[in-house]
Scaffold this motif. Structure first.
Motif, PDB file in Angstrom:
ATOM      1  N   PHE A 133      34.055  41.221  31.349  1.00 33.21           N
ATOM      2  CA  PHE A 133      35.071  40.594  30.496  1.00 33.21           C
ATOM      3  C   PHE A 133      36.409  40.524  31.216  1.00 33.21           C
ATOM      4  CE2 PHE A 133      38.615  41.048  27.486  1.00 33.21           C
ATOM      5  CZ  PHE A 133      38.466  39.863  26.784  1.00 33.21           C
ATOM      6  N   VAL A 134      36.859  41.666  31.765  1.00 32.31           N
ATOM      7  CA  VAL A 134      38.141  41.686  32.486  1.00 32.31           C
ATOM      8  C   VAL A 134      38.086  40.745  33.684  1.00 32.31           C
ATOM      9  CG1 VAL A 134      39.689  43.113  33.894  1.00 32.31           C
ATOM     10  CG2 VAL A 134      38.806  43.995  31.725  1.00 32.31           C
ATOM     11  N   ALA A 135      36.956  40.740  34.402  1.00 26.59           N
ATOM     12  CA  ALA A 135      36.811  39.861  35.564  1.00 26.59           C
ATOM     13  C   ALA A 135      36.878  38.393  35.143  1.00 26.59           C
ATOM     14  CB  ALA A 135      35.490  40.147  36.270  1.00 26.59           C
ATOM     15  N   MET A 136      36.206  38.045  34.056  1.00 30.86           N
ATOM     16  CA  MET A 136      36.193  36.661  33.584  1.00 30.86           C
ATOM     17  C   MET A 136      37.591  36.191  33.179  1.00 30.86           C
ATOM     18  SD  MET A 136      34.605  33.843  32.825  1.00 30.86           S
ATOM     19  CE  MET A 136      32.849  33.982  32.494  1.00 30.86           C
ATOM     20  N   VAL A 137      38.291  37.000  32.375  1.00 31.77           N
ATOM     21  CA  VAL A 137      39.641  36.623  31.928  1.00 31.77           C
ATOM     22  C   VAL A 137      40.573  36.490  33.131  1.00 31.77           C
ATOM     23  CG1 VAL A 137      41.653  37.315  30.569  1.00 31.77           C
ATOM     24  CG2 VAL A 137      39.346  37.680  29.658  1.00 31.77           C
TER      25      VAL A 137
ATOM     26  N   ALA B 253      40.509  41.505  39.221  1.00 31.23           N
ATOM     27  CA  ALA B 253      39.165  40.929  39.092  1.00 31.23           C
ATOM     28  C   ALA B 253      38.182  41.600  40.048  1.00 31.23           C
ATOM     29  CB  ALA B 253      39.221  39.417  39.369  1.00 31.23           C
ATOM     30  N   THR B 254      38.628  41.857  41.275  1.00 27.46           N
ATOM     31  CA  THR B 254      37.771  42.514  42.269  1.00 27.46           C
ATOM     32  C   THR B 254      37.349  43.896  41.795  1.00 27.46           C
ATOM     33  OG1 THR B 254      38.847  41.316  44.084  1.00 27.46           O
ATOM     34  CG2 THR B 254      37.624  43.330  44.657  1.00 27.46           C
ATOM     35  N   MET B 255      38.321  44.664  41.315  1.00 27.73           N
ATOM     36  CA  MET B 255      38.028  46.020  40.863  1.00 27.73           C
ATOM     37  C   MET B 255      37.191  46.016  39.590  1.00 27.73           C
ATOM     38  SD  MET B 255      41.517  48.029  41.883  1.00 27.73           S
ATOM     39  CE  MET B 255      40.672  49.596  41.807  1.00 27.73           C
ATOM     40  N   ALA B 256      37.400  45.004  38.737  1.00 23.65           N
ATOM     41  CA  ALA B 256      36.591  44.897  37.516  1.00 23.65           C
ATOM     42  C   ALA B 256      35.129  44.594  37.872  1.00 23.65           C
ATOM     43  CB  ALA B 256      37.157  43.805  36.613  1.00 23.65           C
ATOM     44  N   LEU B 257      34.922  43.729  38.860  1.00 26.72           N
ATOM     45  CA  LEU B 257      33.554  43.409  39.292  1.00 26.72           C
ATOM     46  C   LEU B 257      32.880  44.629  39.910  1.00 26.72           C
ATOM     47  CD1 LEU B 257      34.092  39.849  40.810  1.00 26.72           C
ATOM     48  CD2 LEU B 257      32.769  40.417  38.762  1.00 26.72           C
ATOM     49  N   ILE B 258      33.650  45.411  40.675  1.00 23.04           N
ATOM     50  CA  ILE B 258      33.096  46.633  41.272  1.00 23.04           C
ATOM     51  C   ILE B 258      32.652  47.599  40.177  1.00 23.04           C
ATOM     52  CG2 ILE B 258      33.705  48.704  42.600  1.00 23.04           C
ATOM     53  CD1 ILE B 258      35.555  46.872  44.287  1.00 23.04           C
ATOM     54  N   LYS B 259      33.437  47.656  39.083  1.00 24.54           N
ATOM     55  CA  LYS B 259      33.124  48.559  37.973  1.00 24.54           C
ATOM     56  C   LYS B 259      32.117  47.958  36.998  1.00 24.54           C
ATOM     57  CE  LYS B 259      36.477  50.651  35.962  1.00 24.54           C
ATOM     58  NZ  LYS B 259      37.733  50.846  35.199  1.00 24.54           N
TER      59      LYS B 259
ATOM     60  N   LEU C 265      45.411  45.462  48.408  1.00 21.87           N
ATOM     61  CA  LEU C 265      44.436  46.116  49.282  1.00 21.87           C
ATOM     62  C   LEU C 265      44.574  47.636  49.190  1.00 21.87           C
ATOM     63  CD1 LEU C 265      42.237  45.876  51.445  1.00 21.87           C
ATOM     64  CD2 LEU C 265      44.052  45.720  53.162  1.00 21.87           C
ATOM     65  N   ALA C 266      45.819  48.114  49.153  1.00 20.40           N
ATOM     66  CA  ALA C 266      46.057  49.560  49.033  1.00 20.40           C
ATOM     67  C   ALA C 266      45.475  50.100  47.729  1.00 20.40           C
ATOM     68  CB  ALA C 266      47.549  49.858  49.107  1.00 20.40           C
ATOM     69  N   ALA C 267      45.586  49.308  46.662  1.00 25.03           N
ATOM     70  CA  ALA C 267      45.052  49.740  45.361  1.00 25.03           C
ATOM     71  C   ALA C 267      43.537  49.885  45.413  1.00 25.03           C
ATOM     72  CB  ALA C 267      45.457  48.742  44.277  1.00 25.03           C
ATOM     73  N   ILE C 268      42.867  48.945  46.077  1.00 22.47           N
ATOM     74  CA  ILE C 268      41.406  49.011  46.192  1.00 22.47           C
ATOM     75  C   ILE C 268      40.990  50.228  47.031  1.00 22.47           C
ATOM     76  CG2 ILE C 268      39.367  47.847  47.107  1.00 22.47           C
ATOM     77  CD1 ILE C 268      40.767  45.181  46.407  1.00 22.47           C
TER      78      ILE C 268
END
Length: 349
Positions: free
Chosen positions: A180-184, A170-176, A298-301
């Motif tokens: 839709f991905v963030a909401m789901v 969700a965090t990465m979806a919001l950054i991008k 965190l590493a992924a972000i």
């Protein structure tokens, strides 16, 4: 709107879970104590139905263009039915696997979800998957479904690890800017957190395959929606996000090969079992694995913002840390310590 959806899903899950628990007892979806189980009394499973119902109702309330998202929901319904059937009747491996493939086929063929190509690092060309794009996508979905299912061995473990993975997605979806991905993801987070109120140690209900398969399906699909058709480096991001369940599954396969056991054989040597054998309590083990999952998130972000060389260094470091950790806790077996033995050999005078 995003926070509202999360709260509605959370409250629905808190409300629905006790009713699902009663339904589980009526349908015979119970988990009896055994040598491989850590609980000592009969427990209702199939609690994942509460997660799904909370997700489904909230999805309908907050999402527009229902028809456009039908493949995602139908695939989820198929996986829920397979999970419920297994929780009630304890299905054999073959029908469970076929049900997972069917759910994956629905979202891939009907929903058009495919990883068609990736851009190769250090090259200008792209690697086109061609006819293999559909099998590769299905393999990813089915693999993540089973990875989440395998880690579901302690109260609150699969739900918590899945929630941490979804928070990262969700965090990465919001950054991008992918709402839709963030909401789901946030809807599923709310649904799972509400269920965890009853599932954290000492649990009053288990999510069963109904929950583990559903969470695996949603995580697999969202990770592809957020990161498909991207660079090789970015494609590694969802693998890092799911580092805990993927590592546990990978080393379970290695363990069975090394010990000359069938790959599908059940055992009591998964990550959570090893930590408990080292003396950690049930709750300490779950919280420690939560911390590991959070570190991977965190590493992924960080990884997603790194340069090419920075990303490669980070991945190499992660792999070394994972290998040392695995050897230290005996995740494969007590004699599997190739890296530690090599380091000890080099340190000898």
């Amino acid at each position: 709107m995003l926070i509202g959806a999360l709260l509605v899903a959370f409250l629905l899950s808190i409300f629905l879970t006790p009713f699902v628990g009663k339904l589980a007892f009526k349908l015979g979806a119970t988990d009896k104590p055994s040598e491989r189980k850590v609980h000592s009394k009969i427990m209702p499973r199939m609690g994942g139905l509460a997660i799904f119902l909370s997700f489904f109702i909230t999805f309908l309330l907050f999402m527009d263009d229902f028809g456009e998202h039908l493949p995602l929901l139908v695939g989820a319904l198929v996986i829920i039915l397979i999970g419920m059937a297994d929780d009630i009747f304890e299905l054999r491996a073959a029908p469970k696997f076929l049900g997972q493939v069917l759910a994956a086929l629905i979202i891939v063929l009907w929903g058009g979800l495919e990883v068609e190509f990736i851009n190769l690092p250090f090259f200008t060309d792209t690697l086109e998957f061609g006819v293999f794009s559909i099998p590769i996508t299905i393999l990813w979905i089915v693999s993540i479904i089973n990875a989440i299912n395998l880690i579901d061995g302690l109260d609150g473990l699969a739900g918590g690890v899945s929630t941490i993975a979804l928070v990262t997605i969700a965090t990465m979806a919001l950054i991008k800017g992918d709402l839709f991905v963030a909401m789901v993801a946030l809807i599923v987070i709310g649904s799972t957190l509400g269920f965890l109120k009853y599932n954290f140690h000492p649990a009053k209900i288990f999510m069963g395959d109904t929950g583990a398969l559903f969470l695996g399906y949603i995580i697999a699909v969202l990770s592809l929606l957020g990161f498909k058709n991207v660079t090789m480096i970015s494609l590694i991001v969802p693998i890092i996000i799911l580092g805990v369940p993927i590592s546990d599954t990978f080393f379970a396969i290695i363990r069975r090969v090394v010990n000359k056991q069938p790959i599908s054989a059940a055992d009591k040597s998964h990550l959570h079992h090893c930590l408990i054998n080292l003396g950690f309590t049930h709750k300490q083990t779950v919280l420690l694995i939560y911390a590991l999952a959070a570190c991977f998130g965190l590493a992924a972000i960080i990884f997603s913002f790194a340069t090419m060389w920075g990303a490669l260094i980070l991945v190499t470091g992660l792999l070394l840390i994972i290998e040392i950790f695995v050897e230290k806790i005996g995740l494969v077996n007590s004699n599997y310590q190739p890296l530690l033995k090599m380091l000890n050999f080099k340190n000898k005078p």
